[in-house]
Design a protein around this motif. Structure first.
Motif, short mmCIF file in Angstrom:
data_model
loop_
_atom_site.label_atom_id
_atom_site.label_comp_id
_atom_site.label_asym_id
_atom_site.label_seq_id
_atom_site.Cartn_x
_atom_site.Cartn_y
_atom_site.Cartn_z
N SER A 31 0.83 -1.21 0.00
CA SER A 31 0.00 0.00 0.00
C SER A 31 0.87 1.26 0.00
CB SER A 31 -0.93 0.00 1.21
OG SER A 31 -1.84 -1.10 1.16
N ILE A 32 1.97 1.21 0.75
CA ILE A 32 2.90 2.34 0.75
C ILE A 32 3.51 2.52 -0.64
CG2 ILE A 32 5.04 3.25 1.72
CD1 ILE A 32 4.37 1.70 4.30
N ALA A 33 3.85 1.38 -1.27
CA ALA A 33 4.43 1.44 -2.62
C ALA A 33 3.43 2.05 -3.61
CB ALA A 33 4.83 0.03 -3.07
N ILE A 34 2.18 1.67 -3.50
CA ILE A 34 1.16 2.23 -4.38
C ILE A 34 1.04 3.74 -4.16
CG2 ILE A 34 -1.32 2.27 -4.85
CD1 ILE A 34 -1.31 -0.76 -4.24
N GLY A 71 9.61 -1.77 -9.51
CA GLY A 71 10.76 -1.44 -8.67
C GLY A 71 10.39 -0.90 -7.30
N VAL A 72 9.35 -0.06 -7.22
CA VAL A 72 8.98 0.50 -5.93
C VAL A 72 8.39 -0.57 -5.02
CG1 VAL A 72 6.65 1.27 -6.55
CG2 VAL A 72 7.94 2.50 -4.80
N HIS A 73 7.70 -1.56 -5.60
CA HIS A 73 7.21 -2.67 -4.79
C HIS A 73 8.36 -3.55 -4.30
CE1 HIS A 73 2.81 -2.30 -5.06
NE2 HIS A 73 3.06 -1.69 -6.22
N SER A 74 9.37 -3.73 -5.14
CA SER A 74 10.56 -4.47 -4.72
C SER A 74 11.29 -3.72 -3.61
CB SER A 74 11.49 -4.68 -5.92
OG SER A 74 12.69 -5.33 -5.54
N TYR A 78 12.01 -4.85 0.30
CA TYR A 78 13.26 -4.78 1.06
C TYR A 78 13.00 -4.26 2.47
CZ TYR A 78 17.36 -2.55 3.04
OH TYR A 78 18.32 -2.14 3.92
N TRP A 79 12.25 -3.15 2.59
CA TRP A 79 12.01 -2.57 3.90
C TRP A 79 11.14 -3.49 4.76
CZ3 TRP A 79 14.98 0.80 5.93
CH2 TRP A 79 15.62 1.74 5.15
N ARG A 80 10.17 -4.15 4.18
CA ARG A 80 9.35 -5.08 4.95
C ARG A 80 10.20 -6.20 5.53
NH1 ARG A 80 6.92 -9.69 2.81
NH2 ARG A 80 6.96 -8.83 0.69
N GLU A 81 11.08 -6.76 4.72
CA GLU A 81 11.96 -7.82 5.20
C GLU A 81 12.97 -7.29 6.21
OE1 GLU A 81 11.93 -10.62 1.16
OE2 GLU A 81 13.59 -9.22 1.54
N PHE A 82 13.47 -6.09 5.95
CA PHE A 82 14.46 -5.50 6.85
C PHE A 82 13.89 -5.33 8.25
CE2 PHE A 82 16.31 -1.74 8.90
CZ PHE A 82 17.65 -2.06 8.90
N PRO A 279 16.38 -4.98 -13.49
CA PRO A 279 16.33 -3.54 -13.18
C PRO A 279 15.33 -3.18 -12.08
CG PRO A 279 15.25 -4.00 -15.28
CD PRO A 279 15.95 -5.26 -14.86
N HIS A 280 14.24 -3.92 -11.97
CA HIS A 280 13.22 -3.62 -10.96
C HIS A 280 13.69 -3.92 -9.54
CE1 HIS A 280 12.71 -7.63 -12.69
NE2 HIS A 280 12.44 -8.01 -11.46
N ASP A 281 14.78 -4.68 -9.40
CA ASP A 281 15.30 -4.99 -8.07
C ASP A 281 16.49 -4.10 -7.70
OD1 ASP A 281 13.47 -6.99 -7.42
OD2 ASP A 281 14.63 -8.54 -8.43
N TRP A 282 16.75 -3.08 -8.50
CA TRP A 282 17.83 -2.13 -8.19
C TRP A 282 17.21 -0.95 -7.46
CZ3 TRP A 282 19.78 2.43 -11.29
CH2 TRP A 282 21.02 2.87 -10.82
#
Length: 296
Positions: A31-34, A71-74, A78-82, A279-282
């Motif tokens: 939701s934050i990514a959206i 990319g923004v969802h990826s 990252y932050w969710r896992e972190f 590229p979407h994971d960068w």
């Protein structure tokens, strides 16, 4: 005031995320990514500019738009896992991270050499680091000092709990001395190396455009005789894949500067291929190339 709010939001995320069921946590961060996609907040315009250079397409092209959306969802994954890592078991970390050619690190260390792993801001470098520690390779890294100081210490403590030694980037002499000692002792150092935040970077071509990369990885490898190995990371469904690339072997001839420049360019070439494959994971939402700085 703004720093205090940021610190509170991070503290809330650290406290709440490990307690959420995975589907709920994913819904929250997606939701934050959206929201970032629709509002352009959080560096989205710069991400599009960066991805335009990576893909060789205009920033408003469908290819860049689609990649930036993924990319923004990826990035939020990252932050969710972190934030959730403190609630992960060792088995979950091991099962999530898949290493390719990790034996290259073991082989170099078995000969008494240190290993310097240089990686881009891809996938989840903190999760990869936790898995690397569990594989028997504790390591030292460097991190930018955040403000307020309490937030920076929270990040350091979080990574220390994973078995990672963190040095402050703004204490240059201490960091270089400690990293040199670790490598000379045959240990592992990990440095994120696809964005130069200093005034002493090495000029390279990255994704077909001029920029600078930090000189530290190559200089440390030359100084200590450590094996400099590029790393690429990307998400593969529920898993994180981490590839250890072959050592970048320095030239025997030339000055320290020319050898450093050559090694750094080789590193940029590996990163170019890695970033263009996924590229979407960068996850770089800050300027990388002078020509793509978002002026908006």
């Amino acid at each position: 005031m703004e720093e205090d709010l940021t610190s509170r939001l991070y503290s809330l995320a650290w406290r709440v995320t490990p307690r959420l069921p995975d589907p709920i946590a994913a819904l929250v961060f997606d939701s934050i990514a959206i929201g970032m996609r629709w509002t352009g907040a959080g560096g989205m315009r710069q991400l599009r500019a960066n991805l335009a250079q990576v893909l060789g397409r205009p920033a408003d092209s469908p290819a860049v738009t689609t990649t930036a959306a993924r990319g923004v969802h990826s990035y939020l994954r990252y932050w969710r896992e972190f934030f959730g890592l403190t609630g992960w078991s060792r088995d979950r970390i091991r099962d999530t991270v898949v290493f390719e050619s990790l034996d290259r690190v073991t082989t170099a260390r078995d000969t008494g050499r240190g290993v310097l792993l240089a990686l881009p801001h891809c996938g989840n470098w903190d999760l990869a680091g936790a898995a690397l520690v569990l594989s028997g390779h504790e390591f030292t890294t460097v991190a930018q000092r955040l403000r307020p100081e309490g937030l920076y210490q929270r990040f350091v403590n979080h990574r220390t709990a994973l078995g990672i030694e963190v040095l402050p980037a703004d204490e240059t002499r201490r960091a270089v001395t400690t990293l040199t000692r670790r490598l000379q002792a045959g240990k592992v150092v990990c440095l994120v190396a696809d964005r130069d935040t200093s005034a002493a970077g090495i000029g390279v071509r990255f994704c077909d455009a001029p920029t600078t990369f930090p000189a530290g990885p190559a200089r440390l490898a030359l100084r200590t005789g450590a094996a400099l190995m590029p790393v690429s990371l990307w998400y593969d469904g529920a898993r994180l894949r981490v590839r250890i690339h072959p050592e970048i072997v320095p030239d025997r001839d030339g000055t320290i500067r020319t050898r450093t420049a050559a090694m750094t360019q080789e590193l940029a070439d590996v990163f170019t291929d890695a970033v263009r494959r996924h590229p979407h994971d960068w996850h770089v939402l800050q300027p990388v190339w002078p020509a793509t700085i978002d002026q908006g």
